[in-house]
Design a protein around this motif. Structure first.
Motif, PDB file in Angstrom:
ATOM      1  N   LEU B  15       0.831  -1.205   0.000  1.00  0.00           N
ATOM      2  CA  LEU B  15       0.000   0.000   0.000  1.00  0.00           C
ATOM      3  C   LEU B  15       0.861   1.248   0.000  1.00  0.00           C
ATOM      4  CD1 LEU B  15      -2.997  -0.591   2.392  1.00  0.00           C
ATOM      5  CD2 LEU B  15      -3.037   0.039  -0.017  1.00  0.00           C
ATOM      6  N   LEU B  16       1.899   1.242   0.824  1.00  0.00           N
ATOM      7  CA  LEU B  16       2.806   2.387   0.879  1.00  0.00           C
ATOM      8  C   LEU B  16       3.423   2.634  -0.489  1.00  0.00           C
ATOM      9  CD1 LEU B  16       4.989   2.237   4.093  1.00  0.00           C
ATOM     10  CD2 LEU B  16       3.647   4.142   3.238  1.00  0.00           C
ATOM     11  N   GLU B  17       3.809   1.523  -1.137  1.00  0.00           N
ATOM     12  CA  GLU B  17       4.443   1.648  -2.440  1.00  0.00           C
ATOM     13  C   GLU B  17       3.463   2.235  -3.452  1.00  0.00           C
ATOM     14  OE1 GLU B  17       7.892   0.183  -2.747  1.00  0.00           O
ATOM     15  OE2 GLU B  17       7.586   1.937  -4.004  1.00  0.00           O
ATOM     16  N   LEU B  18       2.202   1.779  -3.367  1.00  0.00           N
ATOM     17  CA  LEU B  18       1.208   2.255  -4.328  1.00  0.00           C
ATOM     18  C   LEU B  18       0.887   3.722  -4.098  1.00  0.00           C
ATOM     19  CD1 LEU B  18      -1.225  -0.768  -4.511  1.00  0.00           C
ATOM     20  CD2 LEU B  18       0.379   0.009  -6.237  1.00  0.00           C
ATOM     21  N   TYR B  25       8.957   4.344  -9.357  1.00  0.00           N
ATOM     22  CA  TYR B  25       9.287   4.903 -10.670  1.00  0.00           C
ATOM     23  C   TYR B  25      10.738   5.324 -10.747  1.00  0.00           C
ATOM     24  CZ  TYR B  25       4.449   4.624 -11.947  1.00  0.00           C
ATOM     25  OH  TYR B  25       3.218   4.150 -12.248  1.00  0.00           O
ATOM     26  N   GLY B  26      11.292   5.714  -9.604  1.00  0.00           N
ATOM     27  CA  GLY B  26      12.715   6.062  -9.588  1.00  0.00           C
ATOM     28  C   GLY B  26      13.569   4.891 -10.035  1.00  0.00           C
ATOM     29  N   VAL B  27      13.245   3.709  -9.512  1.00  0.00           N
ATOM     30  CA  VAL B  27      14.036   2.528  -9.890  1.00  0.00           C
ATOM     31  C   VAL B  27      13.794   2.190 -11.357  1.00  0.00           C
ATOM     32  CG1 VAL B  27      14.503   0.122  -9.376  1.00  0.00           C
ATOM     33  CG2 VAL B  27      13.979   1.686  -7.538  1.00  0.00           C
ATOM     34  N   MET B 106      10.859  -5.922 -11.022  1.00  0.00           N
ATOM     35  CA  MET B 106      11.982  -5.185 -11.614  1.00  0.00           C
ATOM     36  C   MET B 106      12.723  -6.055 -12.631  1.00  0.00           C
ATOM     37  SD  MET B 106      12.168  -2.239 -10.535  1.00  0.00           S
ATOM     38  CE  MET B 106      11.299  -1.298  -9.318  1.00  0.00           C
ATOM     39  N   ASN B 107      12.892  -7.329 -12.277  1.00  0.00           N
ATOM     40  CA  ASN B 107      13.613  -8.224 -13.167  1.00  0.00           C
ATOM     41  C   ASN B 107      12.841  -8.409 -14.467  1.00  0.00           C
ATOM     42  OD1 ASN B 107      15.643 -10.006 -13.936  1.00  0.00           O
ATOM     43  ND2 ASN B 107      14.473 -11.747 -13.192  1.00  0.00           N
ATOM     44  N   SER B 108      11.524  -8.542 -14.376  1.00  0.00           N
ATOM     45  CA  SER B 108      10.740  -8.705 -15.606  1.00  0.00           C
ATOM     46  C   SER B 108      10.875  -7.479 -16.483  1.00  0.00           C
ATOM     47  CB  SER B 108       9.266  -8.923 -15.278  1.00  0.00           C
ATOM     48  OG  SER B 108       9.124  -9.706 -14.152  1.00  0.00           O
TER      49      SER B 108
END
Lengths: 232, 220
Positions: B15-18, B25-27, B106-108
């Protein structure tokens, strides 16, 4: 006598390892010739290093179980001595490699480039780097209590990640270093029985010497921190 | 009980990430710019060996960037709050799970971008996808534990790199060796299975160690 017998044993074994190592007969191999005597010093450095790092690990575990600062000091000093042994093992390895692996027709850096890829060199380089990182971690935490705890956790984690891979990875990657199949120098067929007579005492002697140095350092530190350790 | 706690903490992280998407988006921006610079400098149709090397280097740095913040974002007060409501092992497992999810995504993304920009020199694509997922999970587990350690010290970000690189190198060596399988290099019989099991065993031991050691890290 109860406390000094192992120091006497250490001196006797090391005298035997140095005198016997340089004078007793060794098998004459085409490639190695007399450089094979370095086995008594180079390989035993690594054995001693592993033993000392293991002792450091045990002290870290004991610190986490008891929160006694004495164990933290022990873990730190054993790690320092282990690091020194690692550098010595590297130094003896470089001398050996420069006589056996390096091509005298090439400049030194060209040989270095091909030797540095050796999986065993990579393994030991990361062992040394890991313990350097251990000291960086220690120095970056100011709170004494927290420093002892966090560095003990890192010591355990790093040891558990590192040493299995040091023992396993070199067997999977191709290498020039002897001992590809199985435990180098422990394998019964690896070394001549004449050499085993000197090699095993040398390993024990160097390990005892390292423990001796570490205990001296620990005692100095106990004295330095005496007021503070007793106050706890 | 434990499971419910783990799930609640896991959900909280998602939830925090969303809600604060800037980190995610930075990564992603980091991945895109890296791949694009690679594309500009070496072009498509890359040699298989170089492609492989670049992929692992990029994955390593993406992993450090993505995982490092998982502990750094927790403020002192919030950690104290978690300390009072959950057990340390539940907290650590939820972090491990969340970072696994993050690194799989991220890997995908980086795999798709790599193939789109730099071409696809792999012979067995699915094998490479599997190996890279396995490797990404391993990296993420190790760096989660290291982020937990580094979060207790000063200059956390640089410390992560110092602590992490020596530990990660053996596993990276194994993975790079294993991923050559996807480029149709022949292995000794059973060797590939052996390396795969080895990496899985290493990862399992990271999880066990993290759960055992984390309680010592988080009490202050």
């Amino acid at each position: 006598m109860r406390k000094t017998w192992w120091k006497i044993l250490c001196i006797v074994l090391l005298l035997y390892a140095i005198i016997g190592g340089l004078l007793l007969p060794v098998p004459a191999l085409k490639q190695l010739q007399e450089t094979i005597r370095n086995l008594y010093y180079h390989v035993s450095m690594w054995f001693a290093m592993m033993a000392i790092f293991t002792i450091s690990l045990v002290h870290s575990i004991r610190y986490l179980r008891s929160s006694d600062f004495k164990f933290d000091i022990c873990a730190r000093e054993y790690a320092t001595v282990g690091l020194v042994l690692g550098f010595l093992g590297y130094a003896t390895g470089i001398i050996w490699a420069s006589f056996t692996w390096a091509d005298p027709n090439n400049p030194a850096y060209a040989s270095f480039g091909s030797i540095a890829r050796e999986p065993k060199l990579i393994g030991t380089a990361i062992a040394i780097l890991t313990y350097c990182a251990y000291f960086v971690l220690r120095s970056s935490i100011t709170d004494i209590d927290k420093r002892a705890r966090v560095s003990a956790v890192y010591n355990i984690f790093a040891y558990a990640m590192l040493f299995p891979s040091i023992w396993i990875v070199p067997r999977i990657l191709p290498s020039l270093h002897p001992g590809q199949e199985g435990n180098p120098a422990l394998n019964y067929n690896d070394i001549d029985s004449r050499m085993r007579m000197v090699f095993y005492p040398a390993v024990i002697g160097w390990t005892l010497l390292a423990v001796w140095i570490a205990t001296l350092k620990i005692r100095i530190n106990f004295l330095k921190e005496k007021n503070w350790l007793n106050a706890k | 009980m434990e499971l419910r706690q783990i799930f609640a903490l896991f959900k909280k992280d998602i939830l925090l990430e969303l809600r604060q998407q800037h980190a995610f988006y930075g990564v992603i921006l980091y991945v895109i710019s890296t791949v694009f610079v690679l594309y500009l400098t070496i072009g498509s149709n890359t040699d298989a060996e170089i492609w492989n090397a670049l992929y692992w280097v990029m994955l390593l740095f993406v992993c450090i960037n993505a995982v490092a913040k998982s502990f750094l974002q927790e403020s002192r007060g919030r950690m104290l709050y978690f300390y009072s409501i959950t057990s340390p092992s539940a907290f650590m497992i939820s972090k491990l799970l969340y970072n696994l999810l993050l690194i799989v995504i991220m890997n995908s993304i980086s795999l798709i971008l790599f193939i789109a920009f730099l071409g696809n020199p792999t012979v067995f694509v699915w094998q490479f996808i599997g190996i890279s997922m396995l490797g990404a999970c391993g990296l993420s587990l190790i760096f989660t534990m290291l982020a937990a350690i580094a979060s207790r010290a000063m200059q956390q970000a640089s410390l992560m790199a110092i602590l992490g690189f020596p530990i990660i190198i053996p596993q990276l060596l194994l993975l790079v060796r294993l991923s050559k399988m996807a480029f149709a290099e022949t292995f000794k019989a059973g060797a590939s299975l052996q390396i795969t099991l080895l990496v899985i065993a290493l990862n399992a031991s990271v999880v066990v160690l993290a759960v055992i050691l984390f309680p010592f890290l988080w009490k202050d």
